[in-house]
Design a protein around this motif. Structure first.
Motif, mmCIF file in Angstrom:
data_model
loop_
_atom_site.group_PDB
_atom_site.id
_atom_site.type_symbol
_atom_site.label_atom_id
_atom_site.label_comp_id
_atom_site.label_asym_id
_atom_site.label_seq_id
_atom_site.Cartn_x
_atom_site.Cartn_y
_atom_site.Cartn_z
ATOM 1 N N ARG A 42 0.790 -1.495 -0.048
ATOM 2 C CA ARG A 42 -0.273 -0.159 -0.210
ATOM 3 C C ARG A 42 0.737 1.562 0.003
ATOM 4 O O ARG A 42 1.860 1.620 0.392
ATOM 5 N N ASN A 43 1.154 1.923 -0.490
ATOM 6 C CA ASN A 43 1.433 2.960 -1.289
ATOM 7 C C ASN A 43 3.204 3.053 -0.794
ATOM 8 O O ASN A 43 4.084 4.229 -0.034
ATOM 9 N N THR A 44 3.425 1.919 -1.629
ATOM 10 C CA THR A 44 5.302 1.720 -0.938
ATOM 11 C C THR A 44 5.724 0.810 -2.053
ATOM 12 O O THR A 44 4.782 0.069 -2.280
ATOM 13 N N LEU A 45 6.752 0.580 -1.735
ATOM 14 C CA LEU A 45 7.957 -0.172 -2.423
ATOM 15 C C LEU A 45 8.511 -0.729 -1.602
ATOM 16 O O LEU A 45 9.323 -1.615 -2.308
ATOM 17 N N LEU A 94 4.927 8.117 -5.930
ATOM 18 C CA LEU A 94 4.951 8.126 -4.088
ATOM 19 C C LEU A 94 5.160 8.778 -2.953
ATOM 20 O O LEU A 94 5.007 9.588 -1.868
ATOM 21 N N THR A 95 6.124 9.698 -3.335
ATOM 22 C CA THR A 95 6.624 10.961 -2.814
ATOM 23 C C THR A 95 6.103 11.861 -3.130
ATOM 24 O O THR A 95 6.007 12.960 -1.699
ATOM 25 N N GLY A 97 2.804 11.903 -3.063
ATOM 26 C CA GLY A 97 1.761 11.573 -1.587
ATOM 27 C C GLY A 97 2.304 11.589 -0.967
ATOM 28 O O GLY A 97 1.982 12.548 0.954
ATOM 29 N N GLY A 98 3.795 11.010 -0.228
ATOM 30 C CA GLY A 98 4.250 11.174 1.195
ATOM 31 C C GLY A 98 4.367 12.541 1.789
ATOM 32 O O GLY A 98 4.011 12.945 2.821
ATOM 33 N N ARG A 99 5.062 13.542 0.791
ATOM 34 C CA ARG A 99 5.690 15.117 1.122
ATOM 35 C C ARG A 99 4.191 16.102 1.610
ATOM 36 O O ARG A 99 4.537 16.615 1.947
ATOM 37 N N ARG A 100 3.096 15.522 0.981
ATOM 38 C CA ARG A 100 1.852 16.177 1.422
ATOM 39 C C ARG A 100 1.008 15.740 2.280
ATOM 40 O O ARG A 100 -0.090 16.227 2.689
ATOM 41 N N ALA A 101 1.194 15.002 3.290
ATOM 42 C CA ALA A 101 0.617 13.931 3.649
ATOM 43 C C ALA A 101 1.355 14.022 4.843
ATOM 44 O O ALA A 101 2.541 14.230 5.410
ATOM 45 N N CYS A 106 0.111 8.451 2.784
ATOM 46 C CA CYS A 106 0.417 9.071 1.465
ATOM 47 C C CYS A 106 -0.926 9.347 1.007
ATOM 48 O O CYS A 106 -1.833 8.847 0.717
ATOM 49 N N TRP A 107 -0.846 10.475 0.600
ATOM 50 C CA TRP A 107 -2.105 11.420 0.006
ATOM 51 C C TRP A 107 -1.784 11.504 -1.481
ATOM 52 O O TRP A 107 -1.284 12.270 -2.014
#
Length: 245
Positions: A42-45, A94-95, A97-101, A106-107
């Motif tokens: 989910r939203n990650t590697l 993914l980066t 989404g992570g930066r804005r959350a 991760c948004w």
């Protein structure tokens, strides 16, 4: 013999959801003689690193991707990049989404995916387990993905709730309308049925409840595990193309 690769796998790198290590899933795939396995957390590697090492040791073909989970109501998308450039776009997505959350979240919105969709192979996972029929918004999303990616797939998850034949018929009709392709899956959360109990514990922790009071939030069965090709062919007798795909 039937060939089948399970492409909608969640590992324990999907926090409080997956109940098996990537290595356990890879070696179980070899034991079951699967043609391959796709790891998409989910939203990650994060889970693919250990899966890759295990796949090299086990001689199992591995698809590297991520399960994109959106905040705007878009169904989850199992996203597999075709090449190095597409992998770079996925990591940038993914980066973003992570930066804005807040930390640990991760948004992502559907528009974000479309902006990074070039070179991606997208398997859309509609949640029809409640008995709801596909709506027009889902069909429009599938069409937009097909335009951006060249092709789109639908995860035709087998739920084992007595409604699978009806659900498969609905998904086949939607696939015909949108020129999508069905993919057979049980969306595994663990490598073997005995991990179902651990999955229930993880659910309780995530939902801040107890086993006694969790009710329908707990798994209804222990079927969200890897299954051999012959069993998948049996389950999808009404949609053999989903296994072949």
């Amino acid at each position: 013999m039937t060939r089948f690769a399970e492409l909608c796998v969640t590992t324990n790198f999907s926090f409080l959801r997956g109940a098996s290590h990537p290595e356990e899933l890879v070696f179980k795939a070899r034991e079951l003689a699967l043609a391959g396995i796709g790891v998409a957390d989910r939203n990650t590697l994060a889970g693919v690193v250990r899966a890759h090492a295990a796949a090299k040791e086990a001689g199992v073909r591995l698809a590297v991707g991520a399960r994109l989970v959106f905040r705007d109501g878009t169904p989850d998308i199992f996203c597999y990049p075709r090449d190095r450039a597409a992998y770079g776009r996925l990591t940038r997505l993914l980066t973003l989404g992570g930066r804005r959350a807040p930390k640990g979240e991760c948004w992502l919105d559907f528009a974000d995916f479309l902006d990074h969709a070039e070179g991606q192979q997208a398997i859309v996972a509609p949640d029809l387990s409640s008995g709801a029929a596909p709506d027009d918004r889902l069909c429009q999303a599938l069409k937009k993905i097909r335009v951006r990616c060249g092709q789109v797939w639908i995860a035709a998850r087998f739920v084992f709730d007595g409604e699978d034949r009806r659900r498969l018929a609905l998904l086949k009709a939607m696939a015909n309308e949108t020129r999508a392709r069905l993919i057979a899956t049980t969306e595994p959360l663990y490598h073997a049925p005995e991990r179902r109990a651990l999955t229930d514990v993880l659910t309780c922790i995530r939902e801040k409840t107890t086993l006694d009071t969790a009710g329908r939030r707990l798994a209804a069965n222990a079927e969200r595990c890897l299954k051999p090709p012959a069993e998948m062919a049996r389950l999808y007798q009404s949609a053999p193309e989903a296994v072949e795909e």
